[in-house]
Scaffold this active site. Structure first.
Site, mmCIF file in Angstrom:
data_model
loop_
_atom_site.group_PDB
_atom_site.id
_atom_site.type_symbol
_atom_site.label_atom_id
_atom_site.label_comp_id
_atom_site.label_asym_id
_atom_site.label_seq_id
_atom_site.Cartn_x
_atom_site.Cartn_y
_atom_site.Cartn_z
ATOM 1 N N ASP A 158 -2.459 33.039 -5.861
ATOM 2 C CA ASP A 158 -1.100 33.163 -5.310
ATOM 3 C C ASP A 158 -0.025 32.592 -6.231
ATOM 4 O O ASP A 158 0.790 31.750 -5.819
ATOM 5 C CB ASP A 158 -1.030 32.503 -3.909
ATOM 6 C CG ASP A 158 -2.083 33.059 -2.966
ATOM 7 O OD1 ASP A 158 -2.621 34.145 -3.257
ATOM 8 O OD2 ASP A 158 -2.375 32.403 -1.945
ATOM 9 N N TRP B 288 -3.226 48.536 6.988
ATOM 10 C CA TRP B 288 -3.125 47.064 7.065
ATOM 11 C C TRP B 288 -2.185 46.503 6.013
ATOM 12 O O TRP B 288 -2.208 46.930 4.855
ATOM 13 C CB TRP B 288 -4.521 46.491 6.822
ATOM 14 C CG TRP B 288 -4.530 45.016 6.551
ATOM 15 C CD1 TRP B 288 -4.246 44.405 5.360
ATOM 16 C CD2 TRP B 288 -4.821 43.977 7.479
ATOM 17 N NE1 TRP B 288 -4.357 43.044 5.498
ATOM 18 C CE2 TRP B 288 -4.706 42.755 6.779
ATOM 19 C CE3 TRP B 288 -5.165 43.960 8.840
ATOM 20 C CZ2 TRP B 288 -4.933 41.513 7.397
ATOM 21 C CZ3 TRP B 288 -5.394 42.737 9.441
ATOM 22 C CH2 TRP B 288 -5.273 41.530 8.724
ATOM 23 N N GLN C 1 0.541 42.704 0.389
ATOM 24 C CA GLN C 1 -0.901 42.872 0.439
ATOM 25 C C GLN C 1 -1.204 44.054 1.344
ATOM 26 O O GLN C 1 -0.804 44.068 2.519
ATOM 27 C CB GLN C 1 -1.553 41.587 0.996
ATOM 28 C CG GLN C 1 -1.547 40.439 0.016
ATOM 29 C CD GLN C 1 -2.513 40.701 -1.130
ATOM 30 O OE1 GLN C 1 -3.706 40.557 -0.984
ATOM 31 N NE2 GLN C 1 -1.990 41.098 -2.276
ATOM 32 N N GLU D 30 -2.396 28.087 0.648
ATOM 33 C CA GLU D 30 -2.155 29.407 0.052
ATOM 34 C C GLU D 30 -0.654 29.614 -0.173
ATOM 35 O O GLU D 30 0.174 28.910 0.412
ATOM 36 C CB GLU D 30 -2.708 30.503 0.984
ATOM 37 C CG GLU D 30 -4.211 30.342 1.236
ATOM 38 C CD GLU D 30 -4.867 31.467 2.021
ATOM 39 O OE1 GLU D 30 -5.958 31.888 1.637
ATOM 40 O OE2 GLU D 30 -4.286 31.903 3.022
ATOM 41 N N ASN E 232 -0.766 42.334 4.779
ATOM 42 C CA ASN E 232 -0.529 40.917 5.052
ATOM 43 C C ASN E 232 0.579 40.401 4.144
ATOM 44 O O ASN E 232 1.685 40.948 4.208
ATOM 45 C CB ASN E 232 -1.811 40.074 5.095
ATOM 46 C CG ASN E 232 -2.739 40.146 3.922
ATOM 47 O OD1 ASN E 232 -3.377 41.157 3.681
ATOM 48 N ND2 ASN E 232 -2.866 39.080 3.159
ATOM 49 N N ASP E 233 0.355 39.403 3.315
ATOM 50 C CA ASP E 233 1.432 38.661 2.653
ATOM 51 C C ASP E 233 2.498 39.507 1.952
ATOM 52 O O ASP E 233 2.157 40.481 1.269
ATOM 53 C CB ASP E 233 0.874 37.792 1.513
ATOM 54 C CG ASP E 233 -0.337 36.997 1.895
ATOM 55 O OD1 ASP E 233 -0.751 37.040 3.048
ATOM 56 O OD2 ASP E 233 -0.873 36.329 0.993
ATOM 57 N N TRP F 230 -4.142 34.636 10.765
ATOM 58 C CA TRP F 230 -5.509 35.030 10.381
ATOM 59 C C TRP F 230 -6.498 34.912 11.527
ATOM 60 O O TRP F 230 -7.566 35.524 11.503
ATOM 61 C CB TRP F 230 -5.978 34.211 9.174
ATOM 62 C CG TRP F 230 -5.390 34.698 7.886
ATOM 63 C CD1 TRP F 230 -4.543 34.018 7.070
ATOM 64 C CD2 TRP F 230 -5.612 35.978 7.268
ATOM 65 N NE1 TRP F 230 -4.212 34.793 5.981
ATOM 66 C CE2 TRP F 230 -4.860 35.998 6.078
ATOM 67 C CE3 TRP F 230 -6.355 37.103 7.604
ATOM 68 C CZ2 TRP F 230 -4.830 37.099 5.222
ATOM 69 C CZ3 TRP F 230 -6.334 38.198 6.751
ATOM 70 C CH2 TRP F 230 -5.580 38.192 5.583
HETATM 71 C C1 FRU Z 1 -2.890 34.581 2.268
HETATM 72 C C2 FRU Z 1 -3.983 35.168 1.382
HETATM 73 C C3 FRU Z 1 -3.752 34.794 -0.053
HETATM 74 C C4 FRU Z 1 -4.458 35.893 -0.802
HETATM 75 C C5 FRU Z 1 -4.217 37.088 0.082
HETATM 76 C C6 FRU Z 1 -5.362 38.052 0.133
HETATM 77 O O1 FRU Z 1 -2.704 35.243 3.464
HETATM 78 O O2 FRU Z 1 -5.248 34.766 1.853
HETATM 79 O O3 FRU Z 1 -4.226 33.500 -0.388
HETATM 80 O O4 FRU Z 1 -3.909 36.064 -2.076
HETATM 81 O O5 FRU Z 1 -3.960 36.599 1.382
HETATM 82 O O6 FRU Z 1 -5.049 39.184 0.869
#
Ligand code: FRU
Length: 489
Positions: free
Chosen positions: A155, A36, A55, A210, A38-39, A299
């Site tokens: 963040d 996985w 992430q 975020e 993400n950011d 999300w």
């Molecule tokens: C945004 C977020 C951030 C956080 C991260 C956690 O997508 O929710 O606010 O730092 O992902 O994975």
């Protein structure tokens, strides 16, 4: 490199039949080998390479065990994945943050400023240092370095900026996510931070804020008319949460090194698609224009995307600029990396016959379309894969471009995945669409990036059939380039 042949034929209307849906890996976008993500985090151009941290769950393809993965590239198109840069522990997950190059007469190092998300629910900002160009990191013994004792403070993005007296300082912006606020701090040494000001709340309620960022952009290329643009991501929360899910917004204004002041109230949508989130810009990009990367997911359904063994990908890098349109400064996003493929493309400029025209293309393609809606009337492009489709429609009355995605695979992923989105275009102007389809990633840049929509699509791994229909037989210029280089063909 032979040109990709767009095979024009009259629409036969034949549908492909669904075998098991394959989600092909993107070719020119970054996606981790497995697990996985993400950011984007810690984006920086350093010693000739683009570094992307992200992430990452090093142990599975669902969100959790958050750590910073790491990849680098010399051209922003082909990526080498490196070992995990910052790993979670049983008491601390490593959430999003940024990296800066900290160079003084005494040292030359990279500093990562990230959120420690503790197992007791608190969130605070921490710091780590790298002396080997970003490969290995040592955490500060003083962590956390910025702590408000709250649970949604996260963040951090650090930039360099002059204060009201003209003195260069480090500025850190981070969100109090549930308060819908961006907090600004200043520092001379990246260790001691003074609170400066806050921005927000504003815009829709029922969301968390975020991943903020702040960039200075000349308006219409005129540095005398530069503006500051605050970007942020919003994610609906609560029982009545908006089912469209997460998206990015921006605010145009001024930042004097202390306080951000918006030019007009509210937030403006940065990307009209369903799948562009947590976008931030690179530190130290060699060109003046900031370059943004976002996470191409939402999300609302990110954990349902059937792309094992990896899950999550970055957008194309986009160069940001500001243009005055309709009497206000508007963010414009120009994708990087498509020129090569377009140079190799096959351009056909033929009248679309009454029944429409269609051709086959690779699921890794760039499509450049131009037409004059005053001549064609309404126009529709349909991309159809194994079971699913994407319809891009231009309506001459409203001037809107709509994108519908649907089909059996979309319905199976999540009830909110099939969708119809729209974005406003100048109704009197010719339409130019630059569309990048790279496996499951579809990015539509309209009229030079004045409007953008990024979507995940589930067209499968085989060929895609494309068709264009117009209200009136008319000329549409179509260029189709294959994203795969010679080696992959
Ligand atoms: C945004 C977020 C951030 C956080 C991260 C956690 O997508 O929710 O606010 O730092 O992902 O994975």
């Amino acid at each position: 490199m032979p040109a990709y042949r767009a095979e024009l034929r009259l629409m036969a209307g034949s549908l492909h039949h669904t075998a098991e849906l394959r989600v092909p890996r993107p070719i020119i976008h970054f996606a981790p080998e497995r697990h996985w993500m993400n950011d984007p985090n810690g984006l920086i151009h350093h010693q000739g390479r683009w570094h992307v941290y992200f992430q990452f769950n090093p142990e599975g393809n669902e969100w959790g065990n958050m750590s910073w993965g790491h990849a680098s590239s010399s051209d922003l198109l082909s990526w080498t994945e490196h070992p995990v840069a910052l790993r979670y522990s049983p008491t601390e997950q490593i959430y999003s943050g940024s990296i800066v190059h900290d160079q003084t007469s005494e040292h030359d190092r990279l500093r990562a400023i990230y959120t420690s998300a503790y197992s007791n629910g608190k969130q605070a900002q921490s710091e780590a240092t790298s002396s080997d160009g970003g490969m290995t990191w040592t955490r500060s013994p003083h962590n956390p370095i910025l702590d408000r004792g709250t649970s949604n403070f996260r963040d951090p993005k650090v930039i360099r900026c002059a204060d009201p007296e003209g003195r260069e300082r480090w500025i850190l912006l981070a969100v109090e996510a549930e308060d819908r606020q961006v907090l600004f701090y200043g520092s001379d040494d990246l260790e001691t931070w003074d609170y400066l000001s806050s921005f927000g709340p504003t815009g829709p309620v029922g969301v968390v804020w975020e991943c903020p960022d702040l960039v200075r952009l000349p308006l219409d290329e005129d540095p005398e008319r530069a503006r500051w643009v605050l970007t942020l991501s919003t994610n609906p929360v609560g029982d009545e949460a908006d089912r469209e899910g997460s998206s990015m917004s921006y605010v145009v204004g001024d930042f004097d090194g202390h306080t951000f002041t918006a030019e007009a109230p509210g937030l403006r949508r940065l990307d009209h698609g369903r799948d562009f989130y947590a976008g931030v810009t690179f530190a130290d990009a060699p060109s003046d224009a900031p370059i943004m990367l976002g996470w191409m997911s939402n999300w609302q359904y990110a954990d349902q995307i059937p792309s094992a063994p990896w899950r999550g990908a970055m957008s194309l890098p986009r160069e940001l600029s500001l243009r005055e349109l309709g009497g206000r400064a508007q963010l414009v996003q120009r994708p990087l990396g498509l020129d090569e493929a377009l140079l190799r493309s096959d351009v056909s400029s033929a009248p679309v016959p009454a029944g429409g025209a269609s051709w086959n293309l690779s699921v890794h393609s760039v499509i450049d379309l131009a037409w004059d809606p005053r001549v064609t009337g309404n126009a529709k492009l349909v991309l159809r894969g194994q079971s699913d489709f994407v319809e891009v429609t231009h309506d001459t009355n409203s001037g809107e471009l709509t994108i519908r995605r649907g089909g059996r695979a979309s319905e199976a992923v999540h009830p909110d995945f099939p969708s119809l989105i729209s974005m406003p275009l100048d109704p009197s102007a010719p339409v130019r669409l630059l569309i990048c389809l790279d496996g499951p990633l579809l990015e539509v840049f309209a009229n030079g990036g004045e409007q953008v929509a990024s979507h995940l699509v589930l067209l499968g791994g085989g060929a895609v059939s494309a068709s264009i229909t117009t209200d009136r037989p008319a000329l549409i210029t179509v260029a189709v380039g294959d994203l795969a280089g010679e080696s992959q063909r």
